[in-house]
Design a protein around this motif. Structure first.
Motif, short mmCIF file in Angstrom:
data_model
loop_
_atom_site.label_atom_id
_atom_site.label_comp_id
_atom_site.label_asym_id
_atom_site.label_seq_id
_atom_site.Cartn_x
_atom_site.Cartn_y
_atom_site.Cartn_z
N ALA A 123 0.82 -1.21 0.00
CA ALA A 123 0.00 0.00 0.00
C ALA A 123 0.86 1.27 0.00
O ALA A 123 0.59 2.22 -0.73
N LYS A 124 1.92 1.27 0.81
CA LYS A 124 2.76 2.47 0.93
C LYS A 124 3.63 2.70 -0.31
O LYS A 124 3.90 3.85 -0.67
N THR A 125 4.10 1.61 -0.92
CA THR A 125 4.99 1.76 -2.08
C THR A 125 4.24 1.82 -3.39
O THR A 125 4.79 2.23 -4.41
N GLY A 126 2.99 1.36 -3.39
CA GLY A 126 2.22 1.32 -4.64
C GLY A 126 2.55 0.13 -5.50
O GLY A 126 2.11 0.05 -6.66
N GLU A 127 3.31 -0.82 -4.96
CA GLU A 127 3.66 -2.02 -5.72
C GLU A 127 2.60 -3.10 -5.48
O GLU A 127 2.04 -3.21 -4.40
N SER A 128 2.34 -3.89 -6.53
CA SER A 128 1.21 -4.82 -6.48
C SER A 128 1.57 -6.22 -6.01
O SER A 128 0.68 -7.02 -5.74
N ASN A 129 2.85 -6.55 -5.93
CA ASN A 129 3.22 -7.90 -5.50
C ASN A 129 4.63 -7.91 -4.90
O ASN A 129 5.33 -6.89 -4.92
N ARG A 130 5.01 -9.05 -4.39
CA ARG A 130 6.28 -9.19 -3.69
C ARG A 130 7.47 -9.05 -4.63
O ARG A 130 8.55 -8.60 -4.21
N VAL A 131 7.29 -9.41 -5.89
CA VAL A 131 8.38 -9.28 -6.85
C VAL A 131 8.74 -7.81 -7.03
O VAL A 131 9.91 -7.42 -6.99
N ARG A 132 7.72 -7.00 -7.19
CA ARG A 132 7.97 -5.57 -7.37
C ARG A 132 8.58 -4.96 -6.10
O ARG A 132 9.44 -4.08 -6.18
N LEU A 133 8.15 -5.43 -4.95
CA LEU A 133 8.75 -4.95 -3.71
C LEU A 133 10.23 -5.31 -3.65
O LEU A 133 11.07 -4.51 -3.21
N ALA A 134 10.57 -6.52 -4.09
CA ALA A 134 11.96 -6.95 -4.06
C ALA A 134 12.85 -6.08 -4.94
O ALA A 134 14.03 -5.91 -4.67
N LEU A 135 12.29 -5.53 -5.99
CA LEU A 135 13.05 -4.66 -6.87
C LEU A 135 13.36 -3.31 -6.21
O LEU A 135 14.28 -2.62 -6.61
N LEU A 136 12.57 -2.96 -5.20
CA LEU A 136 12.80 -1.70 -4.50
C LEU A 136 13.76 -1.84 -3.33
O LEU A 136 14.49 -0.92 -2.99
N ALA A 137 13.72 -3.01 -2.70
CA ALA A 137 14.47 -3.18 -1.46
C ALA A 137 15.88 -3.69 -1.74
O ALA A 137 16.14 -4.33 -2.74
N HIS A 138 16.77 -3.41 -0.80
CA HIS A 138 18.15 -3.89 -0.90
C HIS A 138 18.55 -4.54 0.41
O HIS A 138 18.63 -3.86 1.42
N PRO A 139 18.77 -5.85 0.41
CA PRO A 139 19.17 -6.49 1.66
C PRO A 139 20.51 -6.00 2.13
O PRO A 139 21.40 -5.75 1.31
#
Length: 209
Positions: free
Chosen positions: A190-206
């Motif tokens: 909801a906060k990032t506007g991404e629709s799934n976990r794959v798109r979230l992974a593209l934003l995050a950096h471990p």
């Protein structure tokens, strides 16, 4: 029971996947397709819980079939392919696959991937996911908490999700309930506007290490 549509142009592969799923108490193959055009029809007719999609097929390939299926209705589509190169990976991601597994994966990892996809997670081959994150990192600076107004806990979930951990693995790592992790993941979307976990992974950096 998790209802699976198997799509692959090789009869032996289709038969093997059916046998693997049939041996499970919670997974069944409800239909099989030998090409992308058949996959689109069967996805409409059977409305499976998960689609296992080969990518390289004659005629309508798996990438185009994924686009057509998702244009009709949302459902988890996991690419199951021999190709781990960018020529197939990124077009598949853009088409909307929710997971990407290689055919040399173990039966246990494949079954786990089916179950995770049915739960709304994104099963990825670890090597493929690492490459996605590295590529994203080379293209832009890491996302920060300030970018999306994330809390400290959301940031922790964000980073672990990017490493490919399941909800259960994140819960164990952070000593949280699985339901709580699911709530955090929904909040991240909801906060990032991404629709799934794959798109979230593209934003995050471990973090390193």
């Amino acid at each position: 029971m998790i209802r699976v549509l198997v799509v692959d142009d090789q009869q032996l592969v289709r038969a093997g996947l059916r046998a693997l799923c049939s041996a499970q108490d919670d997974v069944e193959v409800v239909a099989m397709a030998a090409n992308g055009a058949e996959a689109v029809r069967m996805a409409t007719d059977h409305v499976p819980d998960v689609v296992l999609m080969d990518l390289h097929m004659p005629g309508v390939d798996g990438i185009e079939a994924t686009r057509r299926i998702l244009a009709q209705r949302p459902m988890p589509i996991v690419a199951l392919t021999t190709f781990d190169d960018d020529e197939y990976l990124y077009p598949a991601l853009r088409a909307g696959v929710s997971g990407y597994l290689l055919k040399d994966t173990s039966p246990e990892r494949l079954l786990d991937g089916i179950r995770r996809a049915a739960e709304g997670e994104s099963p990825f081959d670890p090597g493929v996911l690492s490459r996605i994150v590295r590529t994203a990192g080379a293209a832009k600076a890491p996302a920060t908490t300030r970018d999306f107004g994330l809390s400290a806990r959301e940031r922790e979930v964000f980073d672990l999700l990017a490493r490919g951990l399941s909800n259960a693995e994140i819960a164990a790592r952070l000593h949280l309930g699985v339901t709580t992790v699911k709530t955090h993941v929904a909040g991240l979307m909801a906060k990032t506007g991404e629709s799934n976990r794959v798109r979230l992974a593209l934003l995050a950096h471990p973090p390193a290490g």
